[in-house]
Design an enzyme around this catalytic site. Structure first.
Site, PDB file in Angstrom:
ATOM      1  N   CYS A  95     -26.005  12.390 -20.189  1.00  0.00           N
ATOM      2  CA  CYS A  95     -27.074  11.213 -20.625  1.00  0.00           C
ATOM      3  C   CYS A  95     -26.850  10.158 -19.722  1.00  0.00           C
ATOM      4  O   CYS A  95     -25.882   9.351 -19.594  1.00  0.00           O
ATOM      5  CB  CYS A  95     -26.565  10.866 -21.955  1.00  0.00           C
ATOM      6  SG  CYS A  95     -27.611   9.510 -22.608  1.00  0.00           S
ATOM      7  N   CYS A  98     -26.741   6.696 -21.484  1.00  0.00           N
ATOM      8  CA  CYS A  98     -25.291   6.388 -21.942  1.00  0.00           C
ATOM      9  C   CYS A  98     -24.454   5.844 -20.867  1.00  0.00           C
ATOM     10  O   CYS A  98     -23.688   4.918 -21.001  1.00  0.00           O
ATOM     11  CB  CYS A  98     -24.765   7.685 -22.356  1.00  0.00           C
ATOM     12  SG  CYS A  98     -25.393   8.715 -23.912  1.00  0.00           S
TER      13      CYS A  98
END
Length: 178
Positions: A95, A98
């Site tokens: 991600c 993230c």
């Protein structure tokens, strides 16, 4: 200054049926810079991967001193039985957002360490928690206090450091932690 001569091998031409041809050759003029010719050459000699899974770099979301990464077996003790509010960040190694907010989370964990515990949970390694807390987007932030999710505390997606601080300050005020 001496001129640099770079000799490049001919670029192959690919023929397509129906008497049409598609050429991959690029005319390399002497007016091209050395850097441009080198870039062209590197594109031709770059390895091509047949098995795409081996070409994908393995990335990790690292945790510094302020943010602990926990798993399903540690969740009850670390989050639900904590004596302070716990901000849980659901993340994944693949991600991008993230990884983008990771430094802000580290900073937040250090700044609020006397009032708040900050932990990360890997999405892929903890499917039971993902299903139980209905985590649909990443990163997802959820604040827990006294073993329960604080209403209106759920937030999905990347967030700047300044907005993250406002978000946490507002949550801590709403649950009366100063």
């Amino acid at each position: 200054m001496d001129a640099v001569t770079l000799s490049l091998p001919p670029v192959p031409v690919r023929s397509v049926s129906a008497s049409a041809s598609t050429s991959y050759s690029v005319p390399v003029s002497s007016s091209w810079s050395v850097a441009a010719r080198q870039r062209l050459w590197s594109l031709r000699t770059r390895p091509r991967f047949r098995n795409h899974s081996s070409a994908v770099p393995q990335l990790t979301v690292t945790c510094g001193a302020g943010v602990a990464e926990i798993n399903e077996s540690q969740f009850k003790e670390t989050v639900l039985e904590a004596n302070r509010p716990v901000l849980v960040e659901f993340v994944a190694t693949w991600c991008g957002p993230c990884r983008l907010i990771s430094p802000a989370m580290e900073s937040l964990a250090k700044e609020y360490e006397d009032r708040l515990i900050v932990v990360k949970i890997d999405h892929d390694a903890n499917p039971r928690l993902i299903e139980e807390y209905k985590v649909y987007g990443l990163p997802t932030l959820i604040l827990f206090k006294n073993g329960e999710e604080v209403p209106e505390s759920r937030r999905e997606g990347a967030i700047t450091k300044s907005k993250l601080k406002v978000y946490v300050d507002d949550l801590l005020k709403s649950i009366s932690v100063s």
